[in-house]
Design a protein around this motif. Structure first.
Motif, PDB file in Angstrom:
ATOM      1  N   LYS A  20     -47.122   8.041 -12.247  1.00  0.00           N
ATOM      2  CA  LYS A  20     -47.139   9.506 -12.369  1.00  0.00           C
ATOM      3  C   LYS A  20     -47.119   9.858 -13.845  1.00  0.00           C
ATOM      4  O   LYS A  20     -46.298   9.336 -14.598  1.00  0.00           O
ATOM      5  CB  LYS A  20     -45.921  10.090 -11.661  1.00  0.00           C
ATOM      6  N   VAL A  21     -48.017  10.743 -14.282  1.00  0.00           N
ATOM      7  CA  VAL A  21     -48.139  11.101 -15.691  1.00  0.00           C
ATOM      8  C   VAL A  21     -48.151  12.620 -15.825  1.00  0.00           C
ATOM      9  O   VAL A  21     -48.800  13.312 -15.047  1.00  0.00           O
ATOM     10  CB  VAL A  21     -49.455  10.541 -16.282  1.00  0.00           C
ATOM     11  N   THR A  22     -47.449  13.131 -16.830  1.00  0.00           N
ATOM     12  CA  THR A  22     -47.525  14.540 -17.212  1.00  0.00           C
ATOM     13  C   THR A  22     -47.778  14.579 -18.709  1.00  0.00           C
ATOM     14  O   THR A  22     -47.050  13.960 -19.479  1.00  0.00           O
ATOM     15  CB  THR A  22     -46.224  15.289 -16.879  1.00  0.00           C
ATOM     16  N   LEU A  23     -48.828  15.281 -19.109  1.00  0.00           N
ATOM     17  CA  LEU A  23     -49.187  15.401 -20.523  1.00  0.00           C
ATOM     18  C   LEU A  23     -49.389  16.863 -20.889  1.00  0.00           C
ATOM     19  O   LEU A  23     -49.919  17.640 -20.091  1.00  0.00           O
ATOM     20  CB  LEU A  23     -50.499  14.667 -20.813  1.00  0.00           C
ATOM     21  N   MET A  24     -48.980  17.228 -22.109  1.00  0.00           N
ATOM     22  CA  MET A  24     -49.311  18.538 -22.656  1.00  0.00           C
ATOM     23  C   MET A  24     -50.018  18.294 -23.981  1.00  0.00           C
ATOM     24  O   MET A  24     -49.516  17.561 -24.834  1.00  0.00           O
ATOM     25  CB  MET A  24     -48.081  19.404 -22.900  1.00  0.00           C
ATOM     26  N   GLY A  25     -51.194  18.884 -24.115  1.00  0.00           N
ATOM     27  CA  GLY A  25     -51.946  18.710 -25.342  1.00  0.00           C
ATOM     28  C   GLY A  25     -53.100  19.697 -25.425  1.00  0.00           C
ATOM     29  O   GLY A  25     -53.272  20.547 -24.560  1.00  0.00           O
ATOM     30  N   ASP A  85     -49.307  15.501 -29.062  1.00  0.00           N
ATOM     31  CA  ASP A  85     -48.455  15.266 -30.227  1.00  0.00           C
ATOM     32  C   ASP A  85     -47.475  14.120 -29.980  1.00  0.00           C
ATOM     33  O   ASP A  85     -46.897  14.002 -28.902  1.00  0.00           O
ATOM     34  CB  ASP A  85     -47.654  16.517 -30.576  1.00  0.00           C
ATOM     35  N   LYS A  86     -47.304  13.288 -31.003  1.00  0.00           N
ATOM     36  CA  LYS A  86     -46.297  12.237 -30.976  1.00  0.00           C
ATOM     37  C   LYS A  86     -45.004  12.799 -31.545  1.00  0.00           C
ATOM     38  O   LYS A  86     -45.023  13.723 -32.357  1.00  0.00           O
ATOM     39  CB  LYS A  86     -46.719  11.066 -31.862  1.00  0.00           C
ATOM     40  N   TYR A  87     -43.894  12.192 -31.169  1.00  0.00           N
ATOM     41  CA  TYR A  87     -42.616  12.551 -31.773  1.00  0.00           C
ATOM     42  C   TYR A  87     -42.573  11.951 -33.172  1.00  0.00           C
ATOM     43  O   TYR A  87     -42.828  10.764 -33.358  1.00  0.00           O
ATOM     44  CB  TYR A  87     -41.448  12.021 -30.936  1.00  0.00           C
ATOM     45  N   VAL A  88     -42.294  12.781 -34.165  1.00  0.00           N
ATOM     46  CA  VAL A  88     -42.132  12.289 -35.536  1.00  0.00           C
ATOM     47  C   VAL A  88     -40.824  12.846 -36.093  1.00  0.00           C
ATOM     48  O   VAL A  88     -40.346  13.894 -35.674  1.00  0.00           O
ATOM     49  CB  VAL A  88     -43.314  12.699 -36.456  1.00  0.00           C
ATOM     50  N   LYS A  89     -40.265  12.141 -37.057  1.00  0.00           N
ATOM     51  CA  LYS A  89     -39.037  12.587 -37.695  1.00  0.00           C
ATOM     52  C   LYS A  89     -39.317  13.820 -38.542  1.00  0.00           C
ATOM     53  O   LYS A  89     -40.434  14.019 -39.029  1.00  0.00           O
ATOM     54  CB  LYS A  89     -38.450  11.481 -38.556  1.00  0.00           C
ATOM     55  N   PHE A 143     -54.783  10.423 -28.650  1.00  0.00           N
ATOM     56  CA  PHE A 143     -55.963  11.025 -28.036  1.00  0.00           C
ATOM     57  C   PHE A 143     -56.186  10.326 -26.699  1.00  0.00           C
ATOM     58  O   PHE A 143     -56.583   9.166 -26.650  1.00  0.00           O
ATOM     59  CB  PHE A 143     -57.165  10.906 -28.963  1.00  0.00           C
ATOM     60  N   ILE A 144     -55.899  11.047 -25.619  1.00  0.00           N
ATOM     61  CA  ILE A 144     -55.854  10.468 -24.280  1.00  0.00           C
ATOM     62  C   ILE A 144     -57.091  10.885 -23.478  1.00  0.00           C
ATOM     63  O   ILE A 144     -57.298  12.076 -23.231  1.00  0.00           O
ATOM     64  CB  ILE A 144     -54.592  10.947 -23.520  1.00  0.00           C
ATOM     65  N   ARG A 189     -54.722  24.617 -25.061  1.00  0.00           N
ATOM     66  CA  ARG A 189     -53.567  23.795 -24.725  1.00  0.00           C
ATOM     67  C   ARG A 189     -53.323  23.857 -23.221  1.00  0.00           C
ATOM     68  O   ARG A 189     -53.248  24.942 -22.645  1.00  0.00           O
ATOM     69  CB  ARG A 189     -52.323  24.239 -25.479  1.00  0.00           C
ATOM     70  N   ILE A 190     -53.179  22.680 -22.608  1.00  0.00           N
ATOM     71  CA  ILE A 190     -52.950  22.601 -21.170  1.00  0.00           C
ATOM     72  C   ILE A 190     -51.899  21.543 -20.866  1.00  0.00           C
ATOM     73  O   ILE A 190     -51.559  20.720 -21.707  1.00  0.00           O
ATOM     74  CB  ILE A 190     -54.237  22.262 -20.388  1.00  0.00           C
ATOM     75  N   VAL A 191     -51.399  21.598 -19.639  1.00  0.00           N
ATOM     76  CA  VAL A 191     -50.535  20.566 -19.088  1.00  0.00           C
ATOM     77  C   VAL A 191     -51.273  19.996 -17.887  1.00  0.00           C
ATOM     78  O   VAL A 191     -51.803  20.742 -17.062  1.00  0.00           O
ATOM     79  CB  VAL A 191     -49.178  21.134 -18.637  1.00  0.00           C
TER      80      VAL A 191
END
Length: 137
Positions: free
Chosen positions: A3-8, A34-38, A47-48, A69-71
């Motif tokens: 199961k996958v959920t993406l927002m981009g 977006d990736k998590y960055v500090k 890019f999926i 932007r979508i989910v």
């Protein structure tokens, strides 16, 4: 469980095609997630590659465009195909079952939503037969 959920955001306009055998709509698109960055680091994205079938494919093609932007909710799939020269290609992608708008096209707010209806019980065409779908993407 797969199961996958993406927002981009869409990297380019979605591409709608139809299978050669049964004329089933299939839409391919790429999401920049977006990736998590500090804090203080430069933003980065993955890019999926994604696909959608049938009514959801047509909805995505008709209502979405580059930058939107979508989910999406779906599952990860890996598949392969042989090109015209006989070379085997592999791809890992997300097969979307649902889509939601994550921003308003004109105002940039989060008020607008659309939920595509998953085709519960309906398998994608490649699971129903052994026919060649001619999907070189």
């Amino acid at each position: 469980m797969n199961k996958v959920t993406l927002m981009g955001r869409l990297v380019r306009d979605p591409e709608l095609r139809y299978t050669t055998v049964n004329n089933v709509p299939v839409c391919s698109f790429t999401l920049a997630v977006d990736k998590y960055v500090k804090q203080g680091e430069e933003k980065q994205a993955d890019f999926i590659p994604c696909i959608a079938w049938q009514k959801l494919a047509e909805t995505i093609s008709n209502y979405l465009e580059k930058g939107r932007r979508i989910v999406i909710h779906g599952r990860i799939q890996t598949r392969s195909w042989d090109d015209n020269e006989g070379k085997k290609h592999w791809v890992t992608e997300v097969v979307a079952d649902e889509m939601h708008f994550a921003d308003d096209k004109k105002k940039g707010d989060n008020q607008s939503q659309y939920q595509g209806q998953p085709q519960s019980g309906d398998n994608p065409p490649w699971m129903n037969s052994d026919e060649d779908l001619d999907l070189p993407f």
